[in-house]
Write an enzyme that holds these catalytic residues in place. Sequence first.
Site, mmCIF file in Angstrom:
data_model
loop_
_atom_site.group_PDB
_atom_site.id
_atom_site.type_symbol
_atom_site.label_atom_id
_atom_site.label_comp_id
_atom_site.label_asym_id
_atom_site.label_seq_id
_atom_site.Cartn_x
_atom_site.Cartn_y
_atom_site.Cartn_z
ATOM 1 N N VAL A 224 -0.471 -24.933 8.470
ATOM 2 C CA VAL A 224 -1.373 -24.828 8.260
ATOM 3 C C VAL A 224 -1.820 -25.660 6.570
ATOM 4 C CG1 VAL A 224 -3.661 -24.171 7.571
ATOM 5 C CG2 VAL A 224 -2.282 -23.045 9.340
ATOM 6 N N ASP B 186 -2.486 -8.654 15.232
ATOM 7 C CA ASP B 186 -3.336 -10.081 14.672
ATOM 8 C C ASP B 186 -4.413 -10.083 15.098
ATOM 9 O OD1 ASP B 186 -2.663 -12.675 14.185
ATOM 10 O OD2 ASP B 186 -4.020 -13.014 15.549
ATOM 11 N N VAL C 136 -10.361 -16.362 11.334
ATOM 12 C CA VAL C 136 -10.696 -15.694 12.779
ATOM 13 C C VAL C 136 -10.723 -16.873 13.555
ATOM 14 C CG1 VAL C 136 -12.229 -14.588 14.329
ATOM 15 C CG2 VAL C 136 -11.495 -13.460 11.427
ATOM 16 N N LYS D 115 -8.588 -9.359 12.553
ATOM 17 C CA LYS D 115 -9.429 -10.187 13.202
ATOM 18 C C LYS D 115 -10.653 -9.602 13.694
ATOM 19 C CE LYS D 115 -6.432 -14.235 14.391
ATOM 20 N NZ LYS D 115 -5.541 -14.658 15.716
ATOM 21 N N GLY E 273 -2.530 -22.800 15.706
ATOM 22 C CA GLY E 273 -2.218 -24.818 15.780
ATOM 23 C C GLY E 273 -2.171 -25.441 14.084
ATOM 24 N N ALA F 71 2.205 -25.491 -4.843
ATOM 25 C CA ALA F 71 2.742 -24.362 -4.878
ATOM 26 C C ALA F 71 3.132 -24.250 -3.314
ATOM 27 C CB ALA F 71 1.951 -22.734 -5.430
ATOM 28 N N GLU G 41 -13.578 -19.321 6.941
ATOM 29 C CA GLU G 41 -13.839 -19.356 8.090
ATOM 30 C C GLU G 41 -12.254 -19.148 9.094
ATOM 31 O OE1 GLU G 41 -15.452 -19.967 11.766
ATOM 32 O OE2 GLU G 41 -16.918 -20.236 9.601
#
Length: 436
Positions: free
Chosen positions: A14, A201, A132, A205, A308, A43, A129
């Site tokens: 990400v 997971d 979830v 959410k 993704g 970092a 945002e």
Amino acid sequence: MNRLRIGLLGCGNVGAALVTLLDEQRAVVAARTGIELDITRIAVRSTAKDRGLRIDPSVFCTDAAAVVSDADVDLVVEVIGGIEPARTLASSAIAAGKPVVTANKELLANYGAELFAAADDAGVDLLFEAAVAGAIPLIRPLRESLAAEPVERIMGIVNGTTNYILTQMAERGASYAEALSEAQSLGYAERDPTADVEGFDAGAKAAILATVAFGAVVVAGDVYHEGISRLTAGDIEMARRLGYAVKAVAVAERTGNGEAEEPELAVRVHPAMVPFQHPLAGVRDSFNAVFIQGDAVGELMFYGRGAGGRPTASAVLGDLVDAAVNLTSGGRGRIGHLVRARIRSIDDLRSAYYIGLEVADRPGVLASVADVFGRHGVSIRSMEQHGLGDDASLVFITHECRERDLQSTLRELRDLEPVHELGTVIRVIGDENRQH
């Protein structure tokens, strides 16, 4: 032109996608907002790794705390995941008056209320945002567009891994193990898939969605979890024959008086049989979809890529632009005051159920099985028998009943002499008006 400097914590899938996406969209963001966004510190665990990014290598360091405290960093983006050190780093940034954008569902599902309160006290943004449903704009509509809407229920597919697995089992007849292995080879599932396939997971959410939608503190530990690892291709084929798709769903709903100071909520994650005509039934592969029911708006559905690097980075960048605009204009996005919630036990919830039984095929068996259902107040809506002799099986779909009564029924059925094996039990939802 205002220039804001960003400190990025983490540069995995990400984080790296965010660096690239911001580089691609820099001119568009500047033209629309009058703000130039620059990533000036990153970092990472190792500065030696080549990440293939078009960015000055000198911006990388291994000291995340130093990035947060750097006077030349105006906003902080956290995409390292986990609770610590993310919690400490986010808290430090907020205390220093720096907005924080995060994609960290685990952190928010456990310590969101603490961080939201800190952000309110400091007068800065905490935006999430991407935590979830990946790229799907969901948190902002709940927080802003639906702020005055009495949301009654949220039901959705919020984990792409499980949806991919169930899609392969349904469409190709793949076994659970085969579909999981394929998901791992494609990068949809981790080497240890427990968090995905056992519902943790999706549960995190669901806790976040419930918190935002109902304005109440809901944490991961409040969510009932049931995974998909016990489902078989035979279960999914039987559901198909009966007119249902099997999906792993997250459900958050108001179960008590909507005007109570402490709302009563039920939040859960489990496999469910969804009728083919329901919008969630057609959501395939790694896509996510969230179905919202409100008193005034009726029914809304949000659909898109749920995971993704690039789709998630798109949601992070959207939050980053919002935080930057708010920082320069003196505004901010707020969750608002969160009240305490009463979480209703799964034992008290009502649902219809699919139940499979392996039984001895002889006279009187069906009557004895039906008697067990009746004694516990569980009404049978439909029944089918498949096979003969030692291979006989019975498939039931019940009317809505309490979970507690259903579990009592199952315990007695397990001990019933003609019942060889109690098969899969799956909740049936979205089916209130269907006739059998």
